[in-house]
Enzyme design. Structure first.
Site, PDB file in Angstrom:
ATOM      1  N   TYR A 139       0.847  -1.194   0.000  1.00 24.17           N
ATOM      2  CA  TYR A 139       0.000   0.000   0.000  1.00 24.17           C
ATOM      3  C   TYR A 139       0.882   1.245   0.000  1.00 24.17           C
ATOM      4  CZ  TYR A 139      -3.741   3.166   1.721  1.00 24.17           C
ATOM      5  OH  TYR A 139      -4.644   4.187   1.886  1.00 24.17           O
ATOM      6  N   LYS A 169      -1.644  -1.276  -3.976  1.00 25.91           N
ATOM      7  CA  LYS A 169      -2.657  -0.213  -3.872  1.00 25.91           C
ATOM      8  C   LYS A 169      -1.907   1.105  -3.875  1.00 25.91           C
ATOM      9  CE  LYS A 169      -6.310   1.421  -0.652  1.00 25.91           C
ATOM     10  NZ  LYS A 169      -6.239   2.798  -1.035  1.00 25.91           N
TER      11      LYS A 169
END
Length: 322
Positions: A139, A169
């Protein structure tokens, strides 16, 4: 492991964690929220991410949130668990619990606050992602952790090559930098980014990318059919849904992911409360939204058509659990 080892795609809420007004974990509201997401047809759910206020939970609460999510969702959509922490050992403990609980994956940002460099970021993810057999999602969250994976040439590609990494992400506020990530790694791993607009549609159809993980899932009535249209390669329908989503999101969240009326999480929970959804209360240091800001949020919900869209949804059937 690579992108073909998981089916992760489409629209996922990064779920808020409901707390009572007194600050306790509201397990009933948490189950109700997960059931809401299932009724809305979302394609996966992230728990204990930034929107889940992991930073204000005890380790025991984070584990309990995970256990309830896995139990309630019961394999119907992927459950990916946020294990972000300041040290690898703490993140590994949470990841191992998530694996034991039956989660479908784990996610972490680089360690917050410490401003790690490229080699430190790589070493952190190499250690944490390899601690379990779970597919791992890296992330990139520069606003929250003051470290930007995309600012280091080649780092995203190195992370995508780690054995357990199946997705990235990328929540940078720099859309072109996010596209660079797509170009660099989408052939190997899934990429979740900012695609819920007409430019994003063009990227999905021609360049690559797999989905959005959206704080709270407020826009699910527009975003779920958007991704269904993308899957059908129905550009006209996708553009129409993207425009409806944009009429909501652009008036609540700025391009740098800050909130228009308040901090993003209190703003989200205020909107959910206005809609009768089980988002619950925030915990300190966050504060609830009131006054003119609350009325501003109400106006956005009404004028975007979200209130009407939710009113047209069928009432949920009575749900019984054994």
């Amino acid at each position: 492991m690579d992108r073909d080892d998981v089916s992760w795609h489409g629209y996922w809420p990064a779920a808020p964690t409901p707390f009572t007004a007194e600050g306790a974990l509201d397990e009933d509201a948490w189950r109700a929220l997960l059931r809401l997401y299932l009724r809305q047809g979302v394609h996966g759910v992230l728990v204990n991410g930034s929107t889940g206020e992991w930073f204000s939970q005890t380790p025991g609460e984070r584990r309990r949130v995970t256990e309830i999510a896995v139990d309630e969702v019961a394999g119907r959509i992927p459950v990916v668990v946020g294990v972000t922490a300041y040290t690898p050992s703490e993140a590994i403990g949470l990841a191992r619990h998530a694996a034991g609980a039956g989660a479908d994956g784990a996610l972490a940002t680089p360690p917050p606050y410490v401003h790690p460099g490229a080699e430190e970021i790589f070493a952190f993810f190499a250690e944490v992602s390899s601690a379990t057999d779970l597919p791992f999602m890296v992330y990139n969250w520069p606003r929250g952790v003051a470290a930007d994976i995309g600012a280091h040439p080649g780092l995203a590609r190195r992370l995508a090559a780690l054995p357990q990494v199946a997705a990235i992400k990328d929540s940078t506020g720099d859309w072109l930098r996010m596209l660079n990530t797509v170009e660099e790694v989408a052939a190997r791993v899934r990429v979740f980014g900012s695609f819920l607009h007409r430019r994003g549609l063009a990227a999905l159809l021609e360049l690559g990318g797999d989905g959005n993980i959206d704080g709270g899932g407020l826009g699910a009535p527009f975003a779920v059919p958007y991704y269904e249209a993308v899957a059908r390669r129905d550009g006209a329908a996708a553009r129409a849904w993207a425009d409806r989503y944009g009429a909501l999101s652009a008036r609540l969240i700025r391009p740098d992911y800050s909130g228009v009326f308040a901090s993003p999480i209190p703003q989200l929970k205020a909107a959910m409360s206005l809609l009768g959804q089980p988002g619950g209360h925030v915990r300190p240091p966050l504060l609830p939204v009131a006054g003119e800001a609350l009325e501003g949020i109400r106006a956005v919900l009404d004028e975007s058509g979200l209130t009407e869209a939710l009113a047209d949804e069928p009432e949920p059937a009575a749900e019984a659990r054994s």
